[in-house]
Design a protein around this motif. Structure first.
Motif, PDB file in Angstrom:
ATOM      1  N   THR A  28       9.194 -42.725  46.664  1.00 32.98           N
ATOM      2  CA  THR A  28       8.866 -42.976  45.258  1.00 32.98           C
ATOM      3  C   THR A  28       8.008 -44.225  45.115  1.00 32.98           C
ATOM      4  N   LEU A  29       8.351 -45.260  45.853  1.00 32.64           N
ATOM      5  CA  LEU A  29       7.594 -46.504  45.784  1.00 32.64           C
ATOM      6  C   LEU A  29       6.187 -46.324  46.335  1.00 32.64           C
ATOM      7  N   ARG A  30       6.055 -45.557  47.412  1.00 37.22           N
ATOM      8  CA  ARG A  30       4.714 -45.307  47.957  1.00 37.22           C
ATOM      9  C   ARG A  30       3.827 -44.592  46.937  1.00 37.22           C
ATOM     10  N   GLU A  31       4.400 -43.598  46.268  1.00 38.96           N
ATOM     11  CA  GLU A  31       3.632 -42.865  45.261  1.00 38.96           C
ATOM     12  C   GLU A  31       3.268 -43.769  44.082  1.00 38.96           C
ATOM     13  N   ALA A  32       4.203 -44.631  43.687  1.00 43.81           N
ATOM     14  CA  ALA A  32       3.924 -45.563  42.593  1.00 43.81           C
ATOM     15  C   ALA A  32       2.817 -46.538  42.972  1.00 43.81           C
ATOM     16  N   THR A  33       2.826 -46.970  44.221  1.00 45.45           N
ATOM     17  CA  THR A  33       1.790 -47.881  44.708  1.00 45.45           C
ATOM     18  C   THR A  33       0.424 -47.224  44.641  1.00 45.45           C
ATOM     19  N   ALA A  35      -0.465 -44.722  42.764  1.00 50.73           N
ATOM     20  CA  ALA A  35      -0.820 -44.512  41.364  1.00 50.73           C
ATOM     21  C   ALA A  35      -1.351 -45.796  40.734  1.00 50.73           C
ATOM     22  N   TYR A  36      -0.701 -46.920  41.049  1.00 46.73           N
ATOM     23  CA  TYR A  36      -1.136 -48.193  40.479  1.00 46.73           C
ATOM     24  C   TYR A  36      -2.569 -48.519  40.888  1.00 46.73           C
ATOM     25  N   TYR A  37      -2.861 -48.415  42.174  1.00 44.37           N
ATOM     26  CA  TYR A  37      -4.196 -48.789  42.650  1.00 44.37           C
ATOM     27  C   TYR A  37      -5.260 -47.751  42.320  1.00 44.37           C
ATOM     28  N   SER A  38      -4.849 -46.552  41.958  1.00 37.60           N
ATOM     29  CA  SER A  38      -5.822 -45.556  41.509  1.00 37.60           C
ATOM     30  C   SER A  38      -6.071 -45.650  40.007  1.00 37.60           C
ATOM     31  N   GLY A  39      -5.312 -46.518  39.334  1.00 39.25           N
ATOM     32  CA  GLY A  39      -5.524 -46.749  37.912  1.00 39.25           C
ATOM     33  C   GLY A  39      -4.569 -46.015  36.992  1.00 39.25           C
ATOM     34  N   ASP A  40      -3.678 -45.197  37.550  1.00 39.69           N
ATOM     35  CA  ASP A  40      -2.716 -44.454  36.725  1.00 39.69           C
ATOM     36  C   ASP A  40      -1.457 -45.308  36.579  1.00 39.69           C
ATOM     37  N   LYS A  41      -1.514 -46.273  35.700  1.00 39.25           N
ATOM     38  CA  LYS A  41      -0.422 -47.232  35.597  1.00 39.25           C
ATOM     39  C   LYS A  41       0.803 -46.658  34.894  1.00 39.25           C
ATOM     40  N   ARG A  42       0.607 -45.655  34.052  1.00 42.30           N
ATOM     41  CA  ARG A  42       1.772 -45.019  33.441  1.00 42.30           C
ATOM     42  C   ARG A  42       2.620 -44.337  34.504  1.00 42.30           C
ATOM     43  N   GLU A  43       1.983 -43.620  35.399  1.00 41.99           N
ATOM     44  CA  GLU A  43       2.699 -42.972  36.492  1.00 41.99           C
ATOM     45  C   GLU A  43       3.308 -44.023  37.417  1.00 41.99           C
ATOM     46  N   ALA A  44       2.578 -45.109  37.630  1.00 41.98           N
ATOM     47  CA  ALA A  44       3.081 -46.184  38.488  1.00 41.98           C
ATOM     48  C   ALA A  44       4.366 -46.780  37.921  1.00 41.98           C
ATOM     49  N   VAL A  45       4.406 -47.014  36.608  1.00 35.63           N
ATOM     50  CA  VAL A  45       5.591 -47.598  35.981  1.00 35.63           C
ATOM     51  C   VAL A  45       6.795 -46.685  36.139  1.00 35.63           C
ATOM     52  N   THR A  46       6.575 -45.379  35.989  1.00 33.60           N
ATOM     53  CA  THR A  46       7.678 -44.429  36.145  1.00 33.60           C
ATOM     54  C   THR A  46       8.291 -44.535  37.532  1.00 33.60           C
ATOM     55  N   GLY A  47       7.431 -44.555  38.557  1.00 38.93           N
ATOM     56  CA  GLY A  47       7.925 -44.660  39.925  1.00 38.93           C
ATOM     57  C   GLY A  47       8.539 -46.015  40.217  1.00 38.93           C
ATOM     58  N   LEU A  48       7.925 -47.062  39.706  1.00 39.39           N
ATOM     59  CA  LEU A  48       8.451 -48.403  39.939  1.00 39.39           C
ATOM     60  C   LEU A  48       9.829 -48.585  39.301  1.00 39.39           C
ATOM     61  N   LEU A  49      10.004 -48.026  38.106  1.00 38.76           N
ATOM     62  CA  LEU A  49      11.305 -48.128  37.448  1.00 38.76           C
ATOM     63  C   LEU A  49      12.386 -47.439  38.270  1.00 38.76           C
ATOM     64  N   ALA A  50      12.041 -46.273  38.817  1.00 38.72           N
ATOM     65  CA  ALA A  50      13.020 -45.554  39.641  1.00 38.72           C
ATOM     66  C   ALA A  50      13.368 -46.362  40.884  1.00 38.72           C
ATOM     67  N   ALA A  51      12.349 -46.939  41.523  1.00 39.48           N
ATOM     68  CA  ALA A  51      12.597 -47.737  42.725  1.00 39.48           C
ATOM     69  C   ALA A  51      13.345 -49.021  42.390  1.00 39.48           C
ATOM     70  N   ALA A  52      13.028 -49.634  41.254  1.00 37.90           N
ATOM     71  CA  ALA A  52      13.705 -50.857  40.844  1.00 37.90           C
ATOM     72  C   ALA A  52      15.178 -50.612  40.559  1.00 37.90           C
ATOM     73  N   GLU A 269      -5.668 -52.759  49.245  1.00 42.69           N
ATOM     74  CA  GLU A 269      -5.741 -51.403  48.733  1.00 42.69           C
ATOM     75  C   GLU A 269      -5.783 -50.373  49.856  1.00 42.69           C
ATOM     76  N   ALA A 270      -6.511 -50.702  50.923  1.00 44.48           N
ATOM     77  CA  ALA A 270      -6.588 -49.762  52.051  1.00 44.48           C
ATOM     78  C   ALA A 270      -5.217 -49.588  52.682  1.00 44.48           C
ATOM     79  N   SER A 271      -4.467 -50.682  52.780  1.00 45.17           N
ATOM     80  CA  SER A 271      -3.154 -50.619  53.421  1.00 45.17           C
ATOM     81  C   SER A 271      -2.161 -49.788  52.608  1.00 45.17           C
ATOM     82  N   THR A 272      -2.296 -49.801  51.296  1.00 46.98           N
ATOM     83  CA  THR A 272      -1.324 -49.096  50.461  1.00 46.98           C
ATOM     84  C   THR A 272      -1.440 -47.590  50.589  1.00 46.98           C
ATOM     85  N   THR A 273      -2.544 -47.105  51.084  1.00 44.98           N
ATOM     86  CA  THR A 273      -2.740 -45.662  51.155  1.00 44.98           C
ATOM     87  C   THR A 273      -2.507 -45.112  52.550  1.00 44.98           C
ATOM     88  N   ARG A 274      -2.017 -45.970  53.464  1.00 43.27           N
ATOM     89  CA  ARG A 274      -1.783 -45.507  54.815  1.00 43.27           C
ATOM     90  C   ARG A 274      -0.627 -44.516  54.862  1.00 43.27           C
TER      91      ARG A 274
END
Length: 274
Positions: A28-33, A35-52, A269-274
């Motif tokens: 979930t955190l990887r997907e949120a990461t 999403a955040y760097y691709s600009g989809d911050k709404r999706e990122a927040v959803t995943g981050l909340l679940a991971a948090a 950014e490159a590292s987050t997509t590995r």
């Protein structure tokens, strides 16, 4: 490490198993990461909340930063404070060498900063003594450069403590050695002026030169640093200038690789997509 100023949404935290969390949370955190760097911050927040909610430190820290800055969410300092507080409550005594330590120490600095100023229309009122205690812990236990800068500034200005320029210079030096730009500039000014600590124009100009060059590289606001550097340069003798520049150049060579890596958003950014 160059302290909290260089702390980003650490890709390592999103790409490896963490002791606190199961594989599903890490996914979930990887997907949120991503999403955040691709600009989809709404999706990122959803995943981050679940991971948090599962207790992941990086997710709690990132949500705190997003609410503090209004980054993809409505700015809300109280929510930011709560996320940072959850993080330090669970991990405040973790080892300084743990993978999550940068997030934990940064959360301490954020909470300390809120106590320094208070949060409007909330129960968090200014409490400089509490802020000093928090900064001292983050600066001493975690060696956090931003905490060291803030603590040094409190000693320099006599906020919450008796004014003590020598103690301020000590904390600025610790942060400066880690690459904290504002600490380098403050220490440089103190050494050049010599009205609060023993003057050392060569090392003062050295730190101001380093701060100016690093500020330019990091796109850091350098107007004040540039003015201080120009004043110090004009007051120095030719011999002092030559020695200061040589020392600054050597310091930059010795520390260039780590600094460049810390500020490379492309690498992050490159590292987050590995």
């Amino acid at each position: 490490m160059f302290g909290s100023q260089a702390l980003a949404f650490d890709p390592q935290a999103a790409t490896k198993q963490d002791a606190c969390c199961d594989a599903a949370t890490m996914s979930t955190l990887r997907e949120a990461t991503r999403a955040y760097y691709s600009g989809d911050k709404r999706e990122a927040v959803t995943g981050l909340l679940a991971a948090a909610q599962s207790g992941h430190p990086a997710a709690q820290w990132k949500l705190g930063r997003m609410y503090a800055k209004g980054d993809g969410v409505a700015e809300d300092d109280m929510k930011a404070f709560e996320f940072f507080s959850q993080l330090i409550s669970a991990h405040g005594e973790d080892s300084p060498s743990s993978p999550d330590a940068p997030f934990v120490s940064s959360a301490f600095v954020e909470v300390g900063s809120y106590y320094l100023t208070g949060i409007a229309d909330s129960a968090i009122v200014p409490n400089v003594n509490r802020a000093r205690e928090i900064f001292t812990y983050a600066a001493s236990y975690f060696g956090d450069a931003l905490a060291q800068l803030k603590l040094g500034s409190m000693y320099l200005d006599g906020v919450g403590v008796d004014q003590d320029p020598r103690q301020a210079a000590r904390w600025f030096l610790l942060a400066a050695r880690k690459g904290q730009i504002d600490a380098q500039a403050k220490l440089g000014e103190m050494l050049v002026r010599g009205d609060q600590i023993e003057p050392n124009p060569v090392h003062g100009l050295m730190w101001l030169t380093i701060a100016l060059k690093r500020a330019e590289l990091a796109h850091h606001d350098d107007a004040g640093i540039r003015a201080a550097h120009e004043e110090a340069f004009s007051l120095a003798s030719e011999d002092e200038r030559r020695k200061a520049i040589a020392l600054a150049d050597q310091w930059l060579v010795d520390n260039d690789a780590a600094f460049t890596q810390a500020y490379s958003e492309r690498a992050i950014e490159a590292s987050t997509t590995r």
